[in-house]
Design a protein around this motif. Sequence first.
Motif, short mmCIF file in Angstrom:
data_model
loop_
_atom_site.label_atom_id
_atom_site.label_comp_id
_atom_site.label_asym_id
_atom_site.label_seq_id
_atom_site.Cartn_x
_atom_site.Cartn_y
_atom_site.Cartn_z
N LEU A 102 9.89 27.07 -131.53
CA LEU A 102 11.03 27.54 -130.74
C LEU A 102 11.77 28.72 -130.81
N SER A 103 11.80 29.31 -132.36
CA SER A 103 12.43 30.55 -132.22
C SER A 103 11.56 31.51 -131.92
N ASN A 104 10.14 31.65 -132.00
CA ASN A 104 9.36 32.67 -131.14
C ASN A 104 9.32 32.57 -129.89
N SER A 105 9.49 31.11 -129.32
CA SER A 105 9.53 31.21 -127.84
C SER A 105 10.72 31.77 -127.32
N ALA A 106 11.92 31.89 -128.04
CA ALA A 106 12.99 32.44 -127.48
C ALA A 106 12.98 33.98 -127.31
N TYR A 107 12.32 34.54 -127.98
CA TYR A 107 12.03 36.24 -127.92
C TYR A 107 11.74 36.47 -126.29
N ILE A 108 10.85 35.17 -125.58
CA ILE A 108 10.52 35.64 -124.32
C ILE A 108 11.87 35.68 -123.24
N TYR A 109 12.78 35.08 -123.87
CA TYR A 109 13.71 34.79 -122.85
C TYR A 109 15.11 35.79 -123.13
N LEU A 110 15.29 35.89 -124.42
CA LEU A 110 16.44 36.43 -125.03
C LEU A 110 16.37 37.84 -125.54
N SER A 111 17.34 38.49 -125.67
CA SER A 111 17.33 39.79 -126.28
C SER A 111 17.69 39.76 -127.83
N VAL A 112 16.98 40.55 -128.48
CA VAL A 112 17.00 40.57 -130.06
C VAL A 112 18.39 40.47 -130.74
N SER A 113 19.31 41.19 -129.89
CA SER A 113 20.82 41.23 -130.77
C SER A 113 21.25 39.91 -130.18
N PHE A 114 21.13 39.34 -129.03
CA PHE A 114 21.62 37.93 -128.89
C PHE A 114 20.99 36.88 -129.71
N ILE A 115 19.78 36.98 -130.11
CA ILE A 115 19.28 36.15 -130.85
C ILE A 115 19.78 35.86 -132.14
N GLN A 116 20.10 37.22 -132.73
CA GLN A 116 20.69 37.39 -133.97
C GLN A 116 22.24 36.78 -134.05
N MET A 117 22.73 36.99 -133.05
CA MET A 117 24.15 36.24 -132.90
C MET A 117 24.32 34.86 -132.89
N LEU A 118 23.14 34.27 -132.08
CA LEU A 118 23.01 32.93 -132.25
C LEU A 118 22.64 32.32 -133.36
N LYS A 119 22.12 33.11 -134.39
CA LYS A 119 21.46 32.66 -135.54
C LYS A 119 22.88 32.51 -136.68
N ALA A 120 23.74 33.25 -136.22
CA ALA A 120 25.17 32.95 -137.05
C ALA A 120 25.53 31.81 -137.35
N LEU A 121 24.86 30.66 -136.32
CA LEU A 121 25.35 29.43 -136.45
C LEU A 121 24.50 28.74 -137.55
N MET A 122 23.59 29.48 -138.29
CA MET A 122 22.81 28.69 -139.25
C MET A 122 23.77 27.91 -140.24
N PRO A 123 24.84 28.67 -140.84
CA PRO A 123 25.58 27.86 -142.00
C PRO A 123 26.44 26.45 -141.13
N VAL A 124 26.68 26.48 -140.03
CA VAL A 124 27.48 25.56 -139.32
C VAL A 124 26.18 24.34 -139.20
N ALA A 125 25.09 24.60 -138.83
CA ALA A 125 24.04 23.83 -138.84
C ALA A 125 23.67 23.11 -140.16
N VAL A 126 23.56 23.89 -141.10
CA VAL A 126 23.31 23.52 -142.32
C VAL A 126 24.48 22.56 -142.99
N TYR A 127 25.50 22.86 -142.90
CA TYR A 127 26.60 22.12 -143.32
C TYR A 127 26.84 20.55 -142.64
N SER A 128 26.81 20.80 -141.21
CA SER A 128 26.58 19.58 -140.35
C SER A 128 25.78 18.54 -140.81
N ILE A 129 24.50 19.01 -140.86
CA ILE A 129 23.34 18.12 -141.30
C ILE A 129 23.56 17.72 -142.85
N GLY A 130 23.78 18.74 -143.75
CA GLY A 130 24.27 18.20 -144.94
C GLY A 130 25.25 16.91 -145.08
N VAL A 131 26.31 17.08 -144.24
CA VAL A 131 27.08 16.05 -144.10
C VAL A 131 26.60 14.80 -143.43
#
Length: 345
Positions: A102-131
Amino acid sequence: MGKGGTLSEGVLKKIILSYTYVAIWIFLSFTVIVYNKYILDRKMYDWPFPISLTMIHMAFCSSLAYVIVTLLKLVEPVQMTRDIYLKSVLPIGFLYALSLWLSNSAYIYLSVSFIQMLKALMPVAVYSIGVLFKKEGFKGDTMTNMLSISFGVAIAAYGEAKFNSWGVMLQLGAVCFEATRLVLIQILLTSKGITFNPITSLYYVAPCCFAFLSVPWLIVEYPKLRDTSSFQFDYWIFGTNSVCAFALNLAVFLLVGKTSALTMNVAGVVKDWLLIAFSWSVIKDTVTAINLLGYGIAFLGVAYYNHAKLQALKAKEAEKKAAQVDDESGKLLEEKSAKKSESDD
């Protein structure tokens, strides 16, 4: 120069060494992301086959890991039973395959900068799934922090010039699978006392990851590749790309042992800002003021979260030390009283 001089030289060496590792990691991580974008983007190398690209990486990395572990015996393999492999390694490999696809597929549709911005959600996802998996306790202030990160990313998305909802769904899916994988590593492996370093991790996980990816590849990409007869396998492009992907794993292997979690986090932040700057200046992706405002908010949230996690770790370490001191002083008292009773006899 007395003793002090040599001491500071030793410390200086350590600092220079860890900064060198960090610089290498940032450089490689940066290179892999930009290189993948270059290969997959329709406006650049124009080879939009993310599953194939991920499978080339996996084949290359598992072969090299096999050589390092089995033939050269440079890295010790893990005590692995069939049961652990099937119940723990396979699910992790499955999630890894999905996350990379999925992350490699996203490069086809989104800019590198915007992908980095979306990746900032990682701690949110890790915490929520941890809970969800009851690995993390639910805390109100942590949740508030997570909401502020999500709010920042939402603003960044709102300000995105080339917003593509399919690309965003792919990237968010990748973040969720990656977060689940990180939580499962703690549950399935760490709790059983199994720790993988990046080399043994590739040795065990990459082959099953390759196998999992071959299923969607046969359905989705193989027919298309078969029909585009014009494609010549470019050994130079895919070779250097795979070498970078493997070198990145090697760099993580070096970095994790030599520096703290904080250094990794800070290095990650530096890399993200560099990528956004590169994406804007070199690739000429549009980065808007609203983008940056949103990412700035998310970034502060992530920084605060990392800071809070580190404080908790430090407190734990201090508790352990205090317990050890208590234990030792308790033993000393016991010895003293034992001696005293002996002398009384």
